[in-house]
Motif scaffolding. Structure first.
Motif, PDB file in Angstrom:
ATOM      1  N   ILE A 157      19.896 -41.783  36.461  1.00 24.97           N
ATOM      2  CA  ILE A 157      20.178 -40.440  36.882  1.00 24.97           C
ATOM      3  C   ILE A 157      19.106 -39.929  37.879  1.00 24.97           C
ATOM      4  CG2 ILE A 157      21.538 -39.604  34.883  1.00 24.97           C
ATOM      5  CD1 ILE A 157      18.855 -38.261  33.846  1.00 24.97           C
ATOM      6  N   GLY A 158      18.457 -40.675  38.217  1.00 26.69           N
ATOM      7  CA  GLY A 158      16.979 -40.427  39.257  1.00 26.69           C
ATOM      8  C   GLY A 158      16.020 -41.454  39.497  1.00 26.69           C
ATOM      9  N   ILE A 159      14.980 -41.163  40.067  1.00 29.31           N
ATOM     10  CA  ILE A 159      13.923 -42.039  40.324  1.00 29.31           C
ATOM     11  C   ILE A 159      12.711 -41.014  40.316  1.00 29.31           C
ATOM     12  CG2 ILE A 159      15.365 -43.452  41.674  1.00 29.31           C
ATOM     13  CD1 ILE A 159      13.599 -42.285  44.008  1.00 29.31           C
ATOM     14  N   LEU A 160      11.567 -41.997  39.984  1.00 26.39           N
ATOM     15  CA  LEU A 160      10.242 -41.440  39.943  1.00 26.39           C
ATOM     16  C   LEU A 160       9.782 -41.932  41.177  1.00 26.39           C
ATOM     17  CD1 LEU A 160       8.916 -41.531  36.361  1.00 26.39           C
ATOM     18  CD2 LEU A 160      10.100 -39.537  37.628  1.00 26.39           C
ATOM     19  N   ALA A 161       9.011 -41.347  42.271  1.00 31.93           N
ATOM     20  CA  ALA A 161       8.677 -41.612  43.494  1.00 31.93           C
ATOM     21  C   ALA A 161       7.289 -41.083  43.830  1.00 31.93           C
ATOM     22  CB  ALA A 161       9.546 -41.466  44.548  1.00 31.93           C
ATOM     23  N   ARG A 162       6.694 -41.512  44.780  1.00 29.07           N
ATOM     24  CA  ARG A 162       5.383 -40.958  45.367  1.00 29.07           C
ATOM     25  C   ARG A 162       5.609 -40.577  46.740  1.00 29.07           C
ATOM     26  NH1 ARG A 162       1.220 -45.076  44.195  1.00 29.07           N
ATOM     27  NH2 ARG A 162       3.238 -46.345  43.243  1.00 29.07           N
ATOM     28  N   GLU A 163       5.075 -39.223  47.155  1.00 32.94           N
ATOM     29  CA  GLU A 163       5.157 -39.049  48.609  1.00 32.94           C
ATOM     30  C   GLU A 163       3.837 -39.266  49.024  1.00 32.94           C
ATOM     31  OE1 GLU A 163       6.701 -34.923  48.669  1.00 32.94           O
ATOM     32  OE2 GLU A 163       8.687 -35.551  48.436  1.00 32.94           O
ATOM     33  N   ASP A 164       3.831 -39.060  50.496  1.00 33.16           N
ATOM     34  CA  ASP A 164       2.364 -39.167  51.102  1.00 33.16           C
ATOM     35  C   ASP A 164       1.638 -40.530  50.646  1.00 33.16           C
ATOM     36  OD1 ASP A 164       2.967 -36.712  52.195  1.00 33.16           O
ATOM     37  OD2 ASP A 164       2.283 -35.794  50.250  1.00 33.16           O
ATOM     38  N   TYR A 165       2.334 -41.563  50.209  1.00 35.19           N
ATOM     39  CA  TYR A 165       1.809 -42.823  49.823  1.00 35.19           C
ATOM     40  C   TYR A 165       1.598 -43.720  51.110  1.00 35.19           C
ATOM     41  CZ  TYR A 165       2.806 -47.655  48.932  1.00 35.19           C
ATOM     42  OH  TYR A 165       2.989 -49.076  48.752  1.00 35.19           O
ATOM     43  N   ARG A 166       0.590 -44.522  51.192  1.00 35.07           N
ATOM     44  CA  ARG A 166       0.250 -45.188  52.253  1.00 35.07           C
ATOM     45  C   ARG A 166       0.178 -46.746  51.725  1.00 35.07           C
ATOM     46  NH1 ARG A 166      -1.461 -43.460  57.390  1.00 35.07           N
ATOM     47  NH2 ARG A 166      -0.911 -41.404  57.363  1.00 35.07           N
ATOM     48  N   PHE A 167       1.110 -47.528  52.414  1.00 34.46           N
ATOM     49  CA  PHE A 167       1.319 -48.883  51.671  1.00 34.46           C
ATOM     50  C   PHE A 167      -0.151 -49.693  52.465  1.00 34.46           C
ATOM     51  CE2 PHE A 167       1.983 -53.481  52.952  1.00 34.46           C
ATOM     52  CZ  PHE A 167       2.520 -53.789  51.682  1.00 34.46           C
ATOM     53  N   ASP A 168      -0.748 -50.551  51.424  1.00 33.53           N
ATOM     54  CA  ASP A 168      -2.115 -51.066  51.895  1.00 33.53           C
ATOM     55  C   ASP A 168      -1.914 -52.553  51.808  1.00 33.53           C
ATOM     56  OD1 ASP A 168      -4.632 -51.888  52.297  1.00 33.53           O
ATOM     57  OD2 ASP A 168      -5.494 -50.713  50.870  1.00 33.53           O
ATOM     58  N   SER A 169      -1.811 -53.118  53.179  1.00 35.09           N
ATOM     59  CA  SER A 169      -1.395 -54.555  53.241  1.00 35.09           C
ATOM     60  C   SER A 169      -2.770 -55.497  52.926  1.00 35.09           C
ATOM     61  CB  SER A 169      -0.926 -55.095  54.532  1.00 35.09           C
ATOM     62  OG  SER A 169      -2.103 -54.643  55.746  1.00 35.09           O
ATOM     63  N   LYS A 170      -3.902 -54.754  52.908  1.00 37.37           N
ATOM     64  CA  LYS A 170      -5.057 -55.581  52.358  1.00 37.37           C
ATOM     65  C   LYS A 170      -5.181 -55.908  50.812  1.00 37.37           C
ATOM     66  CE  LYS A 170      -7.909 -52.920  54.708  1.00 37.37           C
ATOM     67  NZ  LYS A 170      -7.006 -51.886  55.274  1.00 37.37           N
ATOM     68  N   LEU A 171      -4.210 -55.141  50.077  1.00 35.63           N
ATOM     69  CA  LEU A 171      -4.395 -55.383  48.627  1.00 35.63           C
ATOM     70  C   LEU A 171      -3.449 -56.659  48.347  1.00 35.63           C
ATOM     71  CD1 LEU A 171      -3.551 -51.970  47.393  1.00 35.63           C
ATOM     72  CD2 LEU A 171      -5.886 -53.090  47.492  1.00 35.63           C
ATOM     73  N   PHE A 172      -3.817 -57.470  47.280  1.00 35.24           N
ATOM     74  CA  PHE A 172      -3.006 -58.620  46.822  1.00 35.24           C
ATOM     75  C   PHE A 172      -1.714 -57.904  46.506  1.00 35.24           C
ATOM     76  CE2 PHE A 172      -1.508 -61.335  43.532  1.00 35.24           C
ATOM     77  CZ  PHE A 172      -1.647 -62.538  44.406  1.00 35.24           C
TER      78      PHE A 172
END
Lengths: 515, 515
Positions: B209-224
């Protein structure tokens, strides 16, 4: 759909308390159950609950009982031992005592390299390293609890050297039965057959604290999916204060899930496995976040016979005699078509190509010198069943299977010359493994051959401690262990023969040590 | 670990009400969140929530918006389009208009047979049948929303006939950008970039019935593992009254999960995919009971260049020129080593064999006749980047790559004679596909080649309605749809080139139709 846990539903329409630890999300399965505020009301409590009674389950059970843990083992079928008790009883141990006695040079590295060659390099190497390190100890563990082996090694296909023990009785029962007998006599243990795992019970921190199961359940092999359709039995909730251990095996007989992975498989495709080898536990574990590993790799056993069901009484003839000391020929041509000692995947692929759409099953044969080396169990039952046939001459054999006689005789002459020369220029069969035995001493023995579903390589991701990994944390799911065919990674794309027992017993033992 | 949903945790330490339907079990993930009695307090409400903004997401989004649904599309990256916007823009449509114009005989059966040959026969055939039936409609759908294609077809490797459109701009952006522009202008739609899916919200009947999400998130390609380690952004709960649709792509860049499937892959193994192609959504879906299908099959794109990152600017030269109109040679020998138009798996396997441990990258080359047929984008950027090189003579080319000159020249002479004779006796390249173009007109063009991780064939099981199947019921999970690379089964063991766009757009469209 109705509930199979009516009495748990009734009066438990309230709520389970969920903790706030972690990344935070509702992860509720489709048919999540109403639960009491203070958790499931458990019917019985144990330290450890083991799901499955094959090699992995028994090894874990004994280790737990040795530590004085109150241990429940459940088995959904009416008899114990799953596939383990009906398997060939061949147990690979690198650097073993018989090798040393016979002057056979082996190493852990060679064992791992053999496994990874068959596995197309995608094996989880750290698990193989663990097997290599612990295999000899595992072997000794089985001796301590009453297993008995022959005093000569089997040279299984795909292994660079002979490194495989054969149980004295010629099947996995030679390990399962004595170990189970001892397990049942140990203090604090309980074994419940006809008891089916339904799902996990978890606490508010995400720890597995028990299971829901059904007693007095009867597996129904006539159903397309017993896991889905069979709602029989009496629901119970069992608490596990230390751990739940999954030793529920593979899914070769799961008509639903095996076809999801390989849609060529129809409900009638035959398998060497016992009918209860379904994916129920595996899929439930994925449903609490366990990581699916290489689930699409299904192994076919190339040594089965199309004239009987399952592993039957004929397979051991091919494992021990025809492939090693004889040949396999295409009856249409009377010619060989493969290296009879190649790994299982290669052999199965070649055999499927011969069989084709018109079911032209290959003929596997050997002579009397080969038969003389067998245990009576490896050929007498097959002879009696009429699937293994005896012929006074090669001509008679060829005529019976409607093979071109001269071409077949030339095949035999050529093969015999390769054995004598020590080199098979046609298919590269390692002639050093055939002990100089040619196809020359009458009578000759032959059987039609076919591959059958034999092993599912994929499963749950575990670490070297036999802990089940969670996809969300990449860390173990607290309270959950697994070993054997329900796990994935050890064998990669294809399991070498005789490594299953090593895998199941060793990681079962390790689970028991770590719980 | 801290929670990424602190404000949801606070004051919501109470309980979610779970229904009693079904087989009855607590299926709570490790980090289940405290939830209010009356369910999650949603921040925003939509009819449909689409996770991902590539081909599948956009096709679904437009279909939903056409019906007047209030539709939210979330995209975790800063830009829309995932891999779709950077892919080659080749779109396979069996029995298409250009084929008819050119007199090319095609059929749905031939298309399916080609896909299943590449897929080693384990494709979910009913999904391919759906693609075959709907592909032309999908093509027209993209035209309606502004996509533009060249008026000649590409003959992709592994396809029996040319049946592939090429976007006018030479990349997937030629479909993604116009469709997205139109989508954003439709009534009731919202697009949120930098918004990361965290998990599903389900009701007491097991419906999403829905999702939990995060806005203003920045993917970090340096993380494993960004999925595991990145806790940035502002948590929100979004309600979906009709459906959640997963269009989150594959996991070629998931350093954790790809190595679980193929441990040969190291964190530094290169991929053609954008850095955000991780397994987060896929694994969360498994965690609510979605069925893992063929997850261990990873495809390598054989047309990449080791002298740049990812798909880069060089791949299109190999896709469109060197493999079709030229040859690939082993620089150590100066000889060809494969059918340059074989399917991707076969080519990648052959190339890996040439590359070996000493990184002996093959040389892919063509002449000026081939270059004259290309879009400027397919070679000019590569020339400018210095990874594609121009040579006045074959000798010069051979010397540059330190190849044995005479052997190389003989290879070219032989190849040219095969083209003229209409038959390649060495590797079986289908010479009818090369339009009579030999390696003869200077200057010559060459590039080093390598396979890179390109596509993950496995994923969630869907039915032909793009509904996600539950392992416990073998029926759809209510309220959950998926399409594209996050699903499994369409491509079996290996995807044919140009079928990805067909797959993603068609099942995206179908999801939108059925929601």
């Amino acid at each position: 759909m109705g509930s199979v846990h009516p009495e748990i539903n009734h009066g438990r329409r309230d709520l389970i308390k969920l903790g706030a630890a972690g990344m935070g999300v509702v992860l509720l399965g489709e048919q999540a159950l109403a639960e009491p505020k203070k958790g499931v009301k458990f019917d019985e409590e144990y330290d450890v609950i083991i799901v499955g009674s094959g090699f992995a389950g028994i090894a874990c059970g004994i280790k737990c009982a040795e530590k004085g843990y109150k241990t429940l083992m459940i088995e959904k079928m009416g008899r114990i031992g799953g596939n383990s008790v009906i398997n060939g009883g061949i147990f690979c141990v690198p650097q073993n005592d018989l090798q040393k006695k016979a002057g056979i040079k082996d190493s852990n590295e060679l064992f791992i390299a053999d496994c990874m060659k068959a596995g197309l390099g995608i094996n989880h190497k750290e698990l193989l390293e663990t097997l290599a390190k612990r295999a000899h100890e595992t072997y000794q563990f089985t001796l301590k609890y009453g297993a008995k082996y022959l005093d000569s090694l089997v040279h299984e296909g795909g292994h660079s050297v002979p490194r495989t023990y054969q149980t004295a009785v010629g099947s996995g029962a030679g390990i399962v039965l004595p170990l189970m007998e001892r397990f049942e006599k140990m203090a604090g243990v309980a074994l419940k057959t006809r008891t089916k795992f339904d799902d996990f019970v978890m606490d508010d921190a995400g720890r597995v604290i028990g299971i829901l199961a059904r007693e007095d359940y009867r597996f129904d092999s006539k159903l397309f999916s017993d896991d889905l359709e069979n709602q029989g039995g009496t629901p119970k909730a069992f608490k596990a204060t230390k751990a739940v251990m999954l030793a529920s095996g593979g899914f070769c007989q799961d008509k639903y899930y095996r076809a999801v992975q390989d849609p060529r498989l129809t409900p009638s495709t035959d398998s060497t496995n016992h009918p209860g080898a379904t994916a129920g536990v595996l899929l439930k574990a994925f449903g609490i976040g366990a990581v699916p590993v290489q689930v699409s790799w299904i192994q076919f056993g190339p040594w089965a016979c199309p004239d009987e069901k399952g592993f039957g009484v004929g397979s051991m003839f091919n494992v021990n005699a025809s492939f090693r000391y004889g040949i396999s020929v295409d009856p249409k041509t009377g010619k060989r078509y493969m290296n009879e000692l190649a790994d299982r995947k290669i052999r199965a692929d070649h055999m499927f190509a011969v069989i084709g759409k018109d079911e032209n099953y290959p003929i596997n044969l050997c002579d009397s010198q080969a038969i003389e080396r067998l245990l009576p169990d490896h050929y007498e039952k097959a002879l009696k069943a009429g699937i293994l046939k005896k012929f006074n001459t090669l001509e008679e054999l060829a005529q019976h299977y409607k093979m071109p006689v001269e071409a077949f005789k030339k095949t035999v002459t050529d093969y015999n010359s390769y054995v004598k020369a020590g080199k098979d220029p046609e298919f590269g069969k390692p002639t050093n493994m055939v002990d100089g035995i040619t196809l020359s001493k009458a009578p000759f023995y032959a059987m039609r051959g076919t591959p059958k579903l034999h092993h599912t390589m994929g499963g749950l991701q575990i670490n070297t401690q036999a802990q089940v990994i969670h996809s969300k944390t990449h860390q173990p799911i607290p309270g959950l262990y697994a070993a054997g065919e329900v796990t994935g990674g050890v064998h990669g794309a294809s399991r070498l023969g005789s490594v299953a027992i090593t895998d199941c017993l060793t990681f079962g033992m390790i689970a028991g040590e770590n719980i």
